[in-house]
Design an enzyme around this catalytic site. Sequence first.
Site, short mmCIF file in Angstrom:
data_model
loop_
_atom_site.label_atom_id
_atom_site.label_comp_id
_atom_site.label_asym_id
_atom_site.label_seq_id
_atom_site.Cartn_x
_atom_site.Cartn_y
_atom_site.Cartn_z
N GLU A 1 -26.22 26.58 18.53
CA GLU A 1 -26.04 26.50 17.08
C GLU A 1 -25.71 27.88 16.54
O GLU A 1 -26.46 28.84 16.75
CB GLU A 1 -27.31 25.96 16.43
CG GLU A 1 -27.38 26.08 14.92
CD GLU A 1 -26.23 25.39 14.21
OE1 GLU A 1 -25.58 26.04 13.37
OE2 GLU A 1 -25.97 24.21 14.49
N THR B 1 -26.44 18.00 7.91
CA THR B 1 -27.41 16.91 7.89
C THR B 1 -28.58 17.24 6.98
O THR B 1 -29.11 16.37 6.28
CB THR B 1 -27.93 16.62 9.32
OG1 THR B 1 -26.82 16.39 10.18
CG2 THR B 1 -28.84 15.40 9.34
N ARG C 1 -16.75 6.41 -4.42
CA ARG C 1 -16.79 7.79 -4.88
C ARG C 1 -15.46 8.28 -5.45
O ARG C 1 -15.43 9.02 -6.45
CB ARG C 1 -17.22 8.71 -3.73
CG ARG C 1 -18.69 8.55 -3.39
CD ARG C 1 -19.07 9.37 -2.17
NE ARG C 1 -20.52 9.32 -1.97
CZ ARG C 1 -21.14 9.92 -0.96
NH1 ARG C 1 -20.45 10.58 -0.05
NH2 ARG C 1 -22.45 9.84 -0.84
N ARG D 1 -14.92 8.00 2.12
CA ARG D 1 -16.16 7.65 2.81
C ARG D 1 -17.15 7.00 1.85
O ARG D 1 -17.35 7.48 0.73
CB ARG D 1 -16.81 8.90 3.44
CG ARG D 1 -18.13 8.60 4.14
CD ARG D 1 -18.67 9.83 4.83
NE ARG D 1 -19.06 10.87 3.89
CZ ARG D 1 -20.23 10.92 3.24
NH1 ARG D 1 -21.12 9.95 3.41
NH2 ARG D 1 -20.51 11.92 2.43
N GLY E 1 -23.70 7.18 2.50
CA GLY E 1 -24.65 6.64 3.47
C GLY E 1 -24.05 6.41 4.84
O GLY E 1 -24.77 6.21 5.82
#
Length: 514
Positions: A97, A106, A343, A486, A489
Amino acid sequence: MKRKPKIALILLLSILLLLSGCGTANKNQPGPEAGANNTAEENKEKEDATSSASVANYTPLEQLKDSYDIVIVGAGGAGMTAALEAKAAGMNPVILEKMQVAGGNTSKSSSGMNASETKFQKEQGISDSNDLFYEETLKGGHDTNDKELLRYFVDHSADAIDWLDTNGIKLNNITITGGMSEKRTHRPEDGSAVGKYLVSGLLKKVQEQAIPIFVNANVQGITHQDGKATGVKVLFTEKNEEKSIAAKSVVITAGGFGANMEMITKVRPDLEGYVTTNQEGSTGDGIKMIEQMGGTTVDMDQIQVHPTVQQENSYLVGEAVRGEGAILVSNEGKRFVNEMAARDAVTAAINKLPEKSATLIFDSGVRARAKAVEHYVKMGFVKQADNIKDLAEQVNVPADQLQKTLDGWNAAVKNKKDPEFGRKTGMEHDLSAAPFYAIKIGPGIHYTMGGVKINTNTEVLDQNGKPIQGLFAAGEVTGGLHGENRIGGNSVAEIIIFGRQAGIKSAEYAKSAK
């Protein structure tokens, strides 16, 4: 009488000890030399890093090996999920990372994780189907989604919820997001934001499984031989050391490019100047290194602008607030859109307003049901009043009109019909429970739908549509699943569903590799 001076002296000494920082309550406080760094760390913690991620005991660099079965690039939800599945398959994975803490984008996820035909839906009497989930996601993406990826996605969503549950991550509080007709957005039991809870749970399991996870590890590229991925080159930024790590398979879960304005404006110059909700590590590194390896991309110009972003902090106000009953009003104090539309539709409606911004209005009932509001309150951008008149003054909208709007909305909720804009979801509760709240919002760059092309095995595809051997990808680094828009969720569902698949398939490849 002689005891009184002694008592006074003891009290005086105790006070002096506390003031000097020597008392037990302050024994962990840093000294003056820590000043500036400590302030920066505190600000960072207030922003996005989960407490569990920021205090995690990451693997020391001294324990780095020259080779692993599987190298996973990126420690967000997809990366940690892939690592857990690879470990369960008997492999020895490592996670690299580039940031100082695990979590990635996230950590910033708010609303929840979409899934259909789950055990929690059935327990709560919610009638849903994979086919309906598929149809509504396809509609949300304007029928441009990769249908094979989408079919795999919806059909494995319930399994993903079960898998999380078996790993101590229970998402049994269910709400709804825009573009959906059924409650399928799964949240933590207390209704809080899903991201930090998810990162905390996954990181805990990664550490329990003794999977090495190195931070400040900036992967520079994928090594390869004869067209096969053979490992990575990585720069460990704290010590400025570059190392090559060999692997039988490589999984890229490095996220999208929502924080890279150069990449964004190259494909979408119209988005120049927009704020972004993305964490600073979302710079498209994974996409670039996969392209250098021969991978191809899809939908790179499809970038989602989220309608409800607090502009000064560039902070996402999650869809769950509207899903629990909030409404949007213009500077005139009037509703102007179906708040639970997809959206892109809500964003377009806001951009048509002269002010190109709006105000989210909700009550104490919404605050109780959408726990993410508590974080918004702590960050200081929620206005509060005991009545609508005072709230209207705080956000500079006409009080009479705002009251009229609220009365009309409450009547629509009571009658289960929205004659103005046809809203059908998020109407279980009216807005009548004082105190009342408001958040000023506007559109902001939120998600990059485009990325590298993969198949349902999460194998990265080349320009001829053939898998690149030993190279896998999952999460926002990939493209195609969401099409042109998108559904809220679906990104959390994507990282778990395809993160699991990447772990399983990369393990299968590693076992067969010579």
